[in-house]
Design a protein around this motif. Structure first.
Motif, PDB file in Angstrom:
ATOM      1  N   LYS A  65      30.249  48.508  49.588  1.00  0.00           N
ATOM      2  CA  LYS A  65      30.560  47.451  48.614  1.00  0.00           C
ATOM      3  C   LYS A  65      30.489  47.994  47.191  1.00  0.00           C
ATOM      4  O   LYS A  65      31.358  47.704  46.359  1.00  0.00           O
ATOM      5  N   ILE A  66      29.461  48.784  46.908  1.00  0.00           N
ATOM      6  CA  ILE A  66      29.302  49.374  45.573  1.00  0.00           C
ATOM      7  C   ILE A  66      30.485  50.295  45.264  1.00  0.00           C
ATOM      8  O   ILE A  66      31.052  50.256  44.171  1.00  0.00           O
ATOM      9  N   VAL A  67      30.860  51.132  46.222  1.00  0.00           N
ATOM     10  CA  VAL A  67      31.992  52.041  46.029  1.00  0.00           C
ATOM     11  C   VAL A  67      33.269  51.243  45.779  1.00  0.00           C
ATOM     12  O   VAL A  67      34.057  51.575  44.885  1.00  0.00           O
ATOM     13  N   ASP A  68      33.497  50.158  46.548  1.00  0.00           N
ATOM     14  CA  ASP A  68      34.684  49.314  46.350  1.00  0.00           C
ATOM     15  C   ASP A  68      34.693  48.682  44.963  1.00  0.00           C
ATOM     16  O   ASP A  68      35.741  48.583  44.330  1.00  0.00           O
ATOM     17  N   GLU A  69      33.523  48.235  44.499  1.00  0.00           N
ATOM     18  CA  GLU A  69      33.443  47.636  43.160  1.00  0.00           C
ATOM     19  C   GLU A  69      33.758  48.680  42.088  1.00  0.00           C
ATOM     20  O   GLU A  69      34.464  48.387  41.125  1.00  0.00           O
ATOM     21  N   ILE A  70      33.260  49.879  42.249  1.00  0.00           N
ATOM     22  CA  ILE A  70      33.541  50.947  41.278  1.00  0.00           C
ATOM     23  C   ILE A  70      35.030  51.273  41.274  1.00  0.00           C
ATOM     24  O   ILE A  70      35.642  51.447  40.218  1.00  0.00           O
ATOM     25  N   LYS A  71      35.644  51.323  42.459  1.00  0.00           N
ATOM     26  CA  LYS A  71      37.093  51.559  42.539  1.00  0.00           C
ATOM     27  C   LYS A  71      37.868  50.461  41.823  1.00  0.00           C
ATOM     28  O   LYS A  71      38.846  50.730  41.133  1.00  0.00           O
ATOM     29  N   SER A  72      37.428  49.208  41.984  1.00  0.00           N
ATOM     30  CA  SER A  72      38.090  48.088  41.304  1.00  0.00           C
ATOM     31  C   SER A  72      37.982  48.222  39.796  1.00  0.00           C
ATOM     32  O   SER A  72      38.949  47.994  39.068  1.00  0.00           O
ATOM     33  N   ILE A  73      36.806  48.595  39.332  1.00  0.00           N
ATOM     34  CA  ILE A  73      36.588  48.754  37.890  1.00  0.00           C
ATOM     35  C   ILE A  73      37.467  49.880  37.346  1.00  0.00           C
ATOM     36  O   ILE A  73      38.101  49.744  36.293  1.00  0.00           O
ATOM     37  N   LEU A  74      37.538  50.985  38.054  1.00  0.00           N
ATOM     38  CA  LEU A  74      38.376  52.103  37.607  1.00  0.00           C
ATOM     39  C   LEU A  74      39.855  51.738  37.632  1.00  0.00           C
ATOM     40  O   LEU A  74      40.614  52.126  36.739  1.00  0.00           O
ATOM     41  N   PHE A  75      40.268  50.972  38.646  1.00  0.00           N
ATOM     42  CA  PHE A  75      41.654  50.506  38.699  1.00  0.00           C
ATOM     43  C   PHE A  75      41.962  49.613  37.499  1.00  0.00           C
ATOM     44  O   PHE A  75      43.008  49.766  36.854  1.00  0.00           O
ATOM     45  N   LEU A  76      41.059  48.676  37.190  1.00  0.00           N
ATOM     46  CA  LEU A  76      41.281  47.782  36.049  1.00  0.00           C
ATOM     47  C   LEU A  76      41.314  48.564  34.745  1.00  0.00           C
ATOM     48  O   LEU A  76      42.132  48.281  33.866  1.00  0.00           O
ATOM     49  N   ARG A  77      40.445  49.546  34.621  1.00  0.00           N
ATOM     50  CA  ARG A  77      40.437  50.387  33.413  1.00  0.00           C
ATOM     51  C   ARG A  77      41.787  51.071  33.236  1.00  0.00           C
ATOM     52  O   ARG A  77      42.360  51.075  32.147  1.00  0.00           O
ATOM     53  N   SER A  78      42.305  51.613  34.325  1.00  0.00           N
ATOM     54  CA  SER A  78      43.607  52.273  34.280  1.00  0.00           C
ATOM     55  C   SER A  78      44.722  51.280  33.964  1.00  0.00           C
ATOM     56  O   SER A  78      45.612  51.570  33.155  1.00  0.00           O
ATOM     57  N   LEU A  79      44.659  50.119  34.583  1.00  0.00           N
ATOM     58  CA  LEU A  79      45.668  49.084  34.342  1.00  0.00           C
ATOM     59  C   LEU A  79      45.677  48.663  32.873  1.00  0.00           C
ATOM     60  O   LEU A  79      46.726  48.585  32.250  1.00  0.00           O
ATOM     61  N   PHE A  80      44.489  48.416  32.310  1.00  0.00           N
ATOM     62  CA  PHE A  80      44.404  47.998  30.905  1.00  0.00           C
ATOM     63  C   PHE A  80      44.857  49.109  29.967  1.00  0.00           C
ATOM     64  O   PHE A  80      45.503  48.853  28.957  1.00  0.00           O
ATOM     65  N   LYS A  81      44.546  50.327  30.318  1.00  0.00           N
ATOM     66  CA  LYS A  81      44.960  51.457  29.484  1.00  0.00           C
ATOM     67  C   LYS A  81      46.484  51.587  29.471  1.00  0.00           C
ATOM     68  O   LYS A  81      47.090  51.836  28.427  1.00  0.00           O
ATOM     69  N   ASN A  82      47.111  51.397  30.621  1.00  0.00           N
ATOM     70  CA  ASN A  82      48.570  51.529  30.719  1.00  0.00           C
ATOM     71  C   ASN A  82      49.314  50.302  30.184  1.00  0.00           C
ATOM     72  O   ASN A  82      50.349  50.437  29.548  1.00  0.00           O
ATOM     73  N   GLN A  83      48.817  49.115  30.479  1.00  0.00           N
ATOM     74  CA  GLN A  83      49.494  47.879  30.078  1.00  0.00           C
ATOM     75  C   GLN A  83      49.233  47.510  28.624  1.00  0.00           C
ATOM     76  O   GLN A  83      50.024  46.822  28.016  1.00  0.00           O
ATOM     77  N   LYS A  84      48.081  47.912  28.098  1.00  0.00           N
ATOM     78  CA  LYS A  84      47.675  47.571  26.731  1.00  0.00           C
ATOM     79  C   LYS A  84      47.829  46.063  26.462  1.00  0.00           C
ATOM     80  O   LYS A  84      48.609  45.651  25.596  1.00  0.00           O
ATOM     81  N   PRO A  85      47.087  45.231  27.216  1.00  0.00           N
ATOM     82  CA  PRO A  85      47.246  43.778  27.055  1.00  0.00           C
ATOM     83  C   PRO A  85      46.790  43.307  25.679  1.00  0.00           C
ATOM     84  O   PRO A  85      45.872  43.870  25.078  1.00  0.00           O
ATOM     85  N   ASP A  86      47.452  42.275  25.182  1.00  0.00           N
ATOM     86  CA  ASP A  86      47.055  41.654  23.921  1.00  0.00           C
ATOM     87  C   ASP A  86      45.866  40.719  24.131  1.00  0.00           C
ATOM     88  O   ASP A  86      45.113  40.462  23.204  1.00  0.00           O
ATOM     89  N   PHE A  87      45.731  40.217  25.353  1.00  0.00           N
ATOM     90  CA  PHE A  87      44.710  39.215  25.628  1.00  0.00           C
ATOM     91  C   PHE A  87      44.269  39.346  27.084  1.00  0.00           C
ATOM     92  O   PHE A  87      45.102  39.505  27.971  1.00  0.00           O
ATOM     93  N   VAL A  88      42.959  39.309  27.309  1.00  0.00           N
ATOM     94  CA  VAL A  88      42.404  39.334  28.660  1.00  0.00           C
ATOM     95  C   VAL A  88      41.466  38.148  28.778  1.00  0.00           C
ATOM     96  O   VAL A  88      40.615  37.935  27.911  1.00  0.00           O
ATOM     97  N   TYR A  89      41.634  37.370  29.836  1.00  0.00           N
ATOM     98  CA  TYR A  89      40.812  36.176  30.034  1.00  0.00           C
ATOM     99  C   TYR A  89      40.181  36.213  31.421  1.00  0.00           C
ATOM    100  O   TYR A  89      40.864  36.450  32.406  1.00  0.00           O
ATOM    101  N   GLY A  90      38.898  36.022  31.480  1.00  0.00           N
ATOM    102  CA  GLY A  90      38.184  35.902  32.750  1.00  0.00           C
ATOM    103  C   GLY A  90      37.383  34.626  32.750  1.00  0.00           C
ATOM    104  O   GLY A  90      36.778  34.277  31.740  1.00  0.00           O
TER     105      GLY A  90
END
Length: 99
Positions: A65-90
């Motif tokens: 579970k911890i490894v999966d969460e870290i993979k998700s965080i790294l994926f999101l980091r990459s996505l945000f770096k590539n997409q350069k969103p103007d706004f992120v809402y959680g």
């Protein structure tokens, strides 16, 4: 968003996406699973990215579970770096800690 199940946070996101989809925005929704009845209410113009982590939670060991969460965080980091969103809402704690 965690899922497309029926709940207050899910309703709030769906209303916001329906409103914003009528404007000139590129909308991307990131979910932990595609499960739930509300997915049929999603505007067609919204791109949905499934992290596919929700259904795995009960079936995995703590370490996995911890490894999966870290993979998700790294994926999101990459996505945000590539997409350069103007706004992120959680809108849920389980989703916000990834941000």
């Amino acid at each position: 968003m965690g899922s497309f199940h029926i709940g207050g946070a899910e309703k709030q996101i769906m209303h916001m996406l329906n409103y914003l989809s009528q404007k000139e925005f590129e909308l991307i929704l990131i979910v932990r699973t595609l499960e739930g009845p509300n997915k049929n209410l999603m505007p067609k113009s919204v791109k949905v990215i499934d992290l596919d982590t929700w259904s795995k939670i009960k079936k995995r060991s703590f370490f996995t579970k911890i490894v999966d969460e870290i993979k998700s965080i790294l994926f999101l980091r990459s996505l945000f770096k590539n997409q350069k969103p103007d706004f992120v809402y959680g809108n849920q704690l389980s989703c916000n800690y990834h941000l």
